[in-house]
Each structure stands twice: as structure tokens, then as C-alpha cells.
Write a protein that holds these residues in place. Structure first.
Motif, PDB file in Angstrom:
ATOM      1  N   UNK A   1      39.084  40.114  24.243  1.00 62.39           N
ATOM      2  CA  UNK A   1      38.106  40.395  25.426  1.00 62.39           C
ATOM      3  C   UNK A   1      38.817  40.238  26.760  1.00 62.39           C
ATOM      4  N   UNK A   2      38.186  41.478  27.634  1.00 61.37           N
ATOM      5  CA  UNK A   2      38.873  41.659  29.064  1.00 61.37           C
ATOM      6  C   UNK A   2      38.336  40.619  29.900  1.00 61.37           C
ATOM      7  N   UNK A   3      39.488  40.105  30.640  1.00 57.76           N
ATOM      8  CA  UNK A   3      39.121  39.092  31.368  1.00 57.76           C
ATOM      9  C   UNK A   3      38.314  39.479  32.401  1.00 57.76           C
ATOM     10  N   UNK A   4      37.598  38.340  33.121  1.00 57.86           N
ATOM     11  CA  UNK A   4      36.583  38.665  34.239  1.00 57.86           C
ATOM     12  C   UNK A   4      37.267  38.963  35.544  1.00 57.86           C
ATOM     13  N   UNK A   5      36.938  39.620  36.721  1.00 60.41           N
ATOM     14  CA  UNK A   5      37.519  39.561  37.876  1.00 60.41           C
ATOM     15  C   UNK A   5      36.207  39.085  38.895  1.00 60.41           C
ATOM     16  N   UNK A   6      36.685  38.127  39.382  1.00 54.15           N
ATOM     17  CA  UNK A   6      35.476  37.455  40.449  1.00 54.15           C
ATOM     18  C   UNK A   6      35.908  37.995  41.849  1.00 54.15           C
ATOM     19  N   UNK A  27      34.912  43.536  33.497  1.00 53.62           N
ATOM     20  CA  UNK A  27      33.592  42.781  33.864  1.00 53.62           C
ATOM     21  C   UNK A  27      34.061  42.071  35.234  1.00 53.62           C
ATOM     22  N   UNK A  28      32.854  42.209  35.933  1.00 56.62           N
ATOM     23  CA  UNK A  28      32.895  41.693  37.435  1.00 56.62           C
ATOM     24  C   UNK A  28      32.004  40.715  37.720  1.00 56.62           C
ATOM     25  N   UNK A 130      42.491  32.319  36.944  1.00 55.07           N
ATOM     26  CA  UNK A 130      41.668  33.634  37.058  1.00 55.07           C
ATOM     27  C   UNK A 130      41.967  34.732  38.173  1.00 55.07           C
ATOM     28  N   UNK A 131      41.477  35.896  38.244  1.00 56.33           N
ATOM     29  CA  UNK A 131      41.718  36.935  39.129  1.00 56.33           C
ATOM     30  C   UNK A 131      40.559  36.792  40.021  1.00 56.33           C
ATOM     31  N   UNK A 132      40.823  36.795  41.486  1.00 56.44           N
ATOM     32  CA  UNK A 132      39.803  36.720  42.596  1.00 56.44           C
ATOM     33  C   UNK A 132      40.110  37.729  43.574  1.00 56.44           C
ATOM     34  N   UNK A 133      39.303  38.301  44.155  1.00 56.93           N
ATOM     35  CA  UNK A 133      39.270  38.969  45.335  1.00 56.93           C
ATOM     36  C   UNK A 133      38.310  38.488  46.319  1.00 56.93           C
ATOM     37  N   UNK A 134      39.058  38.026  47.724  1.00 58.26           N
ATOM     38  CA  UNK A 134      37.992  37.598  48.645  1.00 58.26           C
ATOM     39  C   UNK A 134      37.930  38.748  49.667  1.00 58.26           C
TER      40      UNK A 134
END
Length: 444
Positions: A1-6, A27-28, A130-134
Motif C-alpha cells: 500500500x502506498x504511504x500517505x503524504x501529509x 494518498x494525501x 512519515x512524509x510531511x509538507x508544511x
């Protein structure tokens, strides 16, 4: 399953980042604190709300750097540019939009995307996993700003930004004002008459400057100093730098002819640009201000044609924060101290809606590529998007780093062939080179 991006922040950058990543199949989760937690400038809980101007500036993609940035974002299936086109207003050669329907449309498209989940509420920490963009913008909440400072070991820089007032169109005296875009720019009659123009004589200009300089201004808190971004100076601060400065900036009288007095050249002109599709609201172009509300009403009604003006919104001032990105971010927009975190938008030290969205586009694509198991390099510095990211992640001098709009001064120079190029030819050469390079990057 593809990891989520926050993604944290639903402004221009966060909205574009979410769209780009989801379109790549990732998925976002899009986190937005509004409307639960408000800001000084925002009025709604919509994504991509335009809090200052309603303009994305020049749409000329052959001789203008921001127009080129428009082109690149369109080529990359950019949500912000797609939606702007659907809600465009006449504005001469500029791309201006009906701000509320624009934001509502962006919101609807993101909320309806099958791979995007919206999480309402404030994020106050930088997660370790996890992978995050602020993409929290210049109005990053105090709690999150403190958390960023702890992780980076550096204080966020700050400058003060100001909002221009908006006037009800039916309160403008059209026996004094007239409709015309500067130099009659625009392909249609509607575009060529997109602005309202209010003329001033020398005596009226001098009295206006005097009143503006003497007006009560918003005070800064103890310990705060004003480090304004030059592209968004309050009009009175502009005047403080020289009484004639506004007349060579937003109040310049060139390219305009007053049909009420065609033989009389105005000493200065105040322009108003349509702010909604109905044409019922107009913002006063370049009139960001820190004057107090009562003073604004009194001073702005000194403008010929606005003597009976009613204001839908008065101007204001707020504190913006941004990172010292040349020190803190790598060329993939990752935080060097915590690489699972990326930053995008104005908080990285770009200035303007378009530039912010472009950095969101990059961050979204780079993060999605990493989640999908590949490395996506930044676009070449010959492109508008690449020039911006090169500037903020190493091209700028860290000690003097300040927010920057896209401009051809950030691009690698083009050598003239067969003699010296004229400016228009040189800019066309920049855009031709950029389009070829950006197309190759998109194909990677």
C-alpha cells in the motif's frame, strides 16, 4: 500500500501540493486549521483564499517571468492555474480572478478528489515519522512557529505585510474617474477598460501625501521592527522614502488619458482593479497600508472620485514569517535537520501567490516521487520554477535573505548572439529556453 503524504496548510502552496501528489497516485491528508483556528487576514475556511490582491500578475508568458511561471504551472497540470482560468476577470494583461468563487472551486475540487482526505484542526509539531509538507504560509501559527524554531535551531525571520482596501464600485464618482487599462492593454474592450482611474493634480497629490504621512498608524509590539518586503510596501512607507516615490510606483500617471479632461495630464493617478466578477468591488492597486481604520477612511476619501467611497474592507497589516531557506533546506525542499519534513510556499521565502503555488507544485511532486520510490531533481535553473528553488535553497546569500518574486535576474544569463540583444528579445530568449527545459523536466 502506498504511504500517505501529509500536507499542512490549505493555501496556494498546500492546495497545489495536494493536487500534484494525488494526481501522481499518492494518498494525501490535507491538514487545515481554518475555520477552527482563524488568522488576522483570512475570512473563510476555503482553500487557496486570496487575502490580499486578487491578481496573479502578468500573464505574458513570452516576455515576463511571472507569466512564464503561469505557463510552467499550466504545463504541469496545475490546479491553481486551471481554476484561475475558470474565474478570470478582465484586468488588461494581468490574470485577476473573482476571489471567492475561485477559492470555493479549489476547495470543491480538492475535497472531491478520491485520494485526498481533509483533516480539520491545528498541527503544532513537526512529526518525526512519515512524509510531511508544511505549507503554512506567512501566517504560521505561533505554536507551530515555535516548534519549527526548536527543530531548526534558528529563529524564523519576519517582515510585515499589508493589505489594500476594497471599495464598492457604485460609490466611485465616475464623473471624475474613468475606465482604462494602462496603455490600453488588453485584447478586448472589457480588458482595455478593466481599471478605474482617479486623477490628481499636483496640489491634490501634495495634500494627500501630507495627510497620509500625518495619519495615525498601527503600532508594532515591543521588540518588533518593520522589515517590509519591497514588493508590498505600505503606501505611506513608500511616501516616507520620498514624497515622489508613490508617483513613480502605483500612482504613476503614464499610459493613461482622462476623457473628462483629455488636454490635461494628471500629476498622479490612483488605479482601482476589479475584485469580483460582478464588478461590484474594486481594490485600490498598490495601496497596502498600516494606517488605522478611521484614518484610512478620511485619507482615502481625499482621492478625487473616492470622496463618497464606501469600503467593503479596509487595509491592514500583519506579521509574516519565513525560513532562512538557504541555510535550512536542501534542493529537494527538505529540512536538513529532519528530512521527512518539506516546506513549501511563502514560508520558504518566495513572495506572491504564483510563486507560492509553484513551490507547492514542486514540493508535492518531489514528495510523491520519493514515496513512489524515485528521486525527482528540481527543474533546471533556466526555468522559472527552477530559478526560484535554486535561489531559495542556495543561490541567495543567507545573511541577507529576503522574500523574492520571480524575475529574470534569478535566471542564468543568456549570451547575446551577433551583437547586443534588446530587452524584449532577451526576455523572449529566456522564456523560449525555459519552456524547452521545463518540458524536458516534466518528461523525466
Amino acid at each position: 500500500m502506498t504511504k500517505q503524504l501529509h500536507i499542512v496548510g490549505g493555501g496556494m502552496a498546500g492546495s497545489e501540493a495536494a493536487w500534484q501528489a494525488a494526481q501522481m497516485g499518492v494518498p494525501v491528508v490535507l491538514h487545515e486549521m481554518r475555520p477552527q483556528v482563524g488568522t488576522f487576514a483570512h475570512r473563510t475556511g476555503s482553500f487557496a483564499e486570496m487575502v490580499c490582491s486578487n491578481s496573479f500578475r502578468s500573464d505574458d508568458d513570452e516576455r515576463n517571468a511571472v507569466g512564464l511561471l503561469h505557463w510552467e504551472m499550466r504545463a504541469a497540470d496545475g490546479l491553481i492555474m486551471q481554476t484561475a482560468a475558470a474565474h478570470r476577470l478582465p484586468a488588461g494583461g494581468a490574470l485577476a480572478v473573482d476571489r471567492d468563487p475561485f477559492a470555493e472551486d479549489v476547495t470543491a475540487r480538492l475535497r472531491s478528489h478520491p485520494l485526498i482526505t481533509v483533516a480539520e484542526g491545528e498541527v503544532t509539531e513537526l512529526p518525526a515519522d512519515g512524509q510531511w509538507i508544511f505549507a503554512t504560509g506567512p501566517l504560521t501559527s505561533p505554536a507551530l512557529a515555535e516548534a519549527i524554531g526548536k527543530v531548526t535551531g534558528a529563529q524564523s525571520l519576519a517582515f510585515f505585510d499589508a493589505i489594500a482596501p476594497i471599495v464598492y464600485a457604485d460609490t466611485v464618482d465616475m464623473t471624475i474617474a474613468w475606465r482604462q487599462s494602462r496603455y490600453d492593454k488588453g485584447e478586448t474592450e472589457e480588458e482595455r477598460t478593466a481599471y478605474l482611474n482617479c486623477p490628481m493634480t499636483k496640489a491634490e497629490y501634495e495634500a494627500f501625501i501630507d495627510a497620509m504621512m500625518a495619519a495615525d498608524k498601527a503600532e508594532f509590539r515591543e521588540g518588533e521592527t518593520a522589515g517590509y518586503f519591497d514588493g508590498c510596501l505600505p503606501i505611506e512607507v513608500m511616501a516616507e522614502r520620498g514624497r515622489e516615490t508613490p508617483r513613480h510606483g502605483p500612482m504613476k500617471p503614464v499610459g493613461l488619458t482622462n476623457p473628462h479632461k483629455p488636454e490635461e495630464k494628471p500629476y498622479a493617478v490612483v488605479q482601482l482593479r476589479r475584485d469580483n466578477k460582478l464588478g461590484t468591488l474594486y481594490n485600490i492597486v498598490g495601496f497596502q497600508t498600516k494606517m488605522k481604520y478611521g484614518a484610512q477612511t478620511e485619507v482615502f476619501r481625499m482621492i478625487p472620485g473616492l470622496q463618497d467611497a464606501k469600503f467593503a474592507r479596509l487595509g491592514g497589516i500583519h506579521r509574516n514569517t519565513f525560513l532562512n531557506s538557504p541555510t535550512l533546506l536542501d534542493d529537494r525542499m527538505r529540512l536538513r535537520a529532519q528530512p521527512n519534513i518539506r516546506f513549501a510556499g511563502q514560508v520558504t521565502g518566495v513572495e506572491g501567490y504564483v510563486e507560492s503555488a509553484a513551490m507547492g507544485l514542486l514540493a508535492g511532486r518531489m514528495a510523491a516521487a520519493e514515496i513512489l520510490g524515485r528521486d525527482l531533481p528540481p527543474p533546471p535553473p533556466e526555468t522559472a520554477t527552477g530559478a526560484l528553488i535554486t535561489h531559495i535553497t542556495g543561490g541567495a546569500e543567507a545573511k541577507t535573505f529576503q522574500p523574492m518574486n520571480v524575475n529574470f535576474g534569478l535566471f542564468p544569463p543568456i549570451e547575446a548572439k551577433g551583437g547586443r540583444r534588446g530587452r524584449k528579445d532577451r526576455y523572449k530568449a529566456y522564456t523560449d529556453r525555459a519552456k524547452e527545459a521545463f518540458g524536458a523536466w516534466l518528461a523525466m
